[in-house]
Design a protein around this motif. Structure first.
Motif, PDB file in Angstrom:
ATOM      1  N   THR A 234      -2.950  -4.417  -1.997  1.00 11.64           N
ATOM      2  CA  THR A 234      -1.868  -5.233  -1.446  1.00 11.64           C
ATOM      3  C   THR A 234      -1.104  -4.392  -0.420  1.00 11.64           C
ATOM      4  OG1 THR A 234      -0.315  -4.594  -3.206  1.00 11.64           O
ATOM      5  CG2 THR A 234      -1.662  -6.558  -3.577  1.00 11.64           C
ATOM      6  N   ALA A 263      -4.328 -10.487  -2.672  1.00 10.17           N
ATOM      7  CA  ALA A 263      -5.423  -9.987  -3.490  1.00 10.17           C
ATOM      8  C   ALA A 263      -5.805 -10.969  -4.586  1.00 10.17           C
ATOM      9  CB  ALA A 263      -5.046  -8.643  -4.096  1.00 10.17           C
ATOM     10  N   ASN A 271      -1.308 -11.286  -9.510  1.00  9.21           N
ATOM     11  CA  ASN A 271      -1.747 -11.683  -8.166  1.00  9.21           C
ATOM     12  C   ASN A 271      -1.251 -13.073  -7.805  1.00  9.21           C
ATOM     13  OD1 ASN A 271      -3.112  -9.262  -7.913  1.00  9.21           O
ATOM     14  ND2 ASN A 271      -5.073 -10.105  -8.588  1.00  9.21           N
ATOM     15  N   CYS A 275       1.238 -14.183  -4.687  1.00  7.94           N
ATOM     16  CA  CYS A 275       0.886 -15.248  -3.749  1.00  7.94           C
ATOM     17  C   CYS A 275       2.029 -16.241  -3.617  1.00  7.94           C
ATOM     18  CB  CYS A 275      -0.395 -15.950  -4.219  1.00  7.94           C
ATOM     19  SG  CYS A 275      -0.815 -17.470  -3.329  1.00  7.94           S
ATOM     20  N   LYS A 323     -12.361 -10.411  -7.231  1.00  8.47           N
ATOM     21  CA  LYS A 323     -11.516  -9.401  -6.580  1.00  8.47           C
ATOM     22  C   LYS A 323     -11.794  -9.382  -5.083  1.00  8.47           C
ATOM     23  CE  LYS A 323     -10.585  -5.491  -8.454  1.00  8.47           C
ATOM     24  NZ  LYS A 323     -10.660  -4.127  -9.030  1.00  8.47           N
TER      25      LYS A 323
END
Length: 350
Positions: A234, A263, A271, A275, A323
């Motif tokens: 990130t 990510a 994650n 976001c 990932k």
């Protein structure tokens, strides 16, 4: 009374039918074209390739717009999603994806500066007023560039425009406070949410507020703020945005460019929350007068390592469950610059 024979009646019927047929086709084609036009418009909106709004208002002597800033157009595709922050990973991805690809302002005069041969490290500068006002008799424009990784091409180009440029990167071997031939001043310091001489990776880290104070730039505008920093998979862009939102510094920044690092897998709660945070922060900055005017996909490494025809959509297909990392280079202009950093921060009432 004139009598009509069968042939005459048949001829008249044919003419009448022909008139009806032509008229019906004209109406049908018009309606069909309208329908197709609407469908095409919706398709463009769904793909977020809408023409960005312009602001054609006059500009006052102090560089402010007399016309209201462009409204934010919510993508049609986002209107069917669950509320931001409450939707599943697939919908949160859809929301931020649609956001970054819909330009909110069309800059008619811009310069794409710096970058390596493949374009990495280049950023867009909008030179319209008041986003890039005439500096005659007003001192140099001020540029902060966080994250250089030994690529000073953008910073050097900004210096050539007559700006005072400060580059920040604690990860390089360059000496602190060294000055490049272009006049760019390098600082071996990273951006963070707290001041720490032994912070992330043992680096010297500072908040934006502290850096402004230490460099004596409180009484100036930040004409251009660039953030292209890496933190594992990130970056620090969310930390910077949160700082400028909470402190009010977004009011003294004329233009802002950052690389977004998103990510996967988004099924991972950390994650997914990041976001959601990135989307929320950008919408908050929209409320403060910022408008997105450029987005560039950064898939340059994948084009070399995976496939020369690699597209960002390939990352989108897998980031929810795997990932993967999506990189976007984005640029904003600020319609609501309201004062120097001193006025919006250091003189701010608690």
């Amino acid at each position: 009374m004139m009598k009509l024979n069968i042939k005459t009646i048949a001829l008249l019927l044919c003419v009448l039918l022909a008139i009806i047929y032509v008229t019906w086709n004209l109406v049908y084609v018009t309606d069909l074209n309208d329908l197709l036009s609407t469908a095409n418009h919706q398709s463009e909106d769904m793909l977020l390739r809408l023409k960005a709004p312009k602001s054609d208002g006059q500009i006052t002597s102090d560089g402010s717009f007399l016309k209201e800033k462009p409204a934010i157009l919510e993508p049609l595709a986002n209107r069917e999603l669950k509320p931001a922050g409450e939707a599943p990973p697939e919908e949160e991805l859809e929301r931020i994806w649609n956001y970054v690809y819909q330009r909110q302002y069309h800059c008619t005069d811009s310069k794409y500066l710096g970058g390596r041969e493949n374009g990495d490290g280049a950023y867009d500068l909008c030179v319209e007023k008041p986003f890039w006002p005439d500096r005659t008799g007003q001192g140099k424009c001020l540029v902060y560039s966080f994250g250089v990784a030994n690529d000073f091409t953008f910073d050097d180009e900004m210096a050539k425009l007559g700006c005072e440029v400060h580059s920040f990167d604690p990860s390089t071997e360059l000496a602190d406070n060294s000055v490049r031939e272009s006049g760019v001043i390098f600082h071996k310091v990273g951006i963070s949410n707290e001041d720490d001489d032994n912070g992330f990776n043992g680096w010297k880290m500072r908040t934006l507020k502290t850096i402004l104070r230490e460099l004596g730039h409180q009484g100036r505008h930040l004409d251009f703020l660039k953030v292209d920093t890496d933190k594992g998979s990130t970056g620090f862009e969310d930390i910077v945005m949160q700082q400028i939102i909470e402190t009010g510094l977004y009011k003294c920044v004329r233009q802002y460019s950052m690389e977004i690092h998103m990510a996967g897998p988004l099924t991972n709660s950390e994650n997914l929350n990041r976001c959601r945070l990135l989307y929320r922060q950008m919408r908050t900055l929209n409320d403060g007068g910022w408008r997105l005017f450029n987005t560039t996909d950064n898939v340059r490494a994948a084009k070399v390592l995976v496939d020369p025809n690699y597209k960002q959509t390939m990352n989108r297909q897998h980031i929810v469950n795997y990932k993967k990392v999506i990189l976007w280079e984005t640029s904003f202009v600020n319609f609501d610059v309201s004062g120097t950093c001193q006025e919006v921060l250091f003189d701010r009432k608690p």
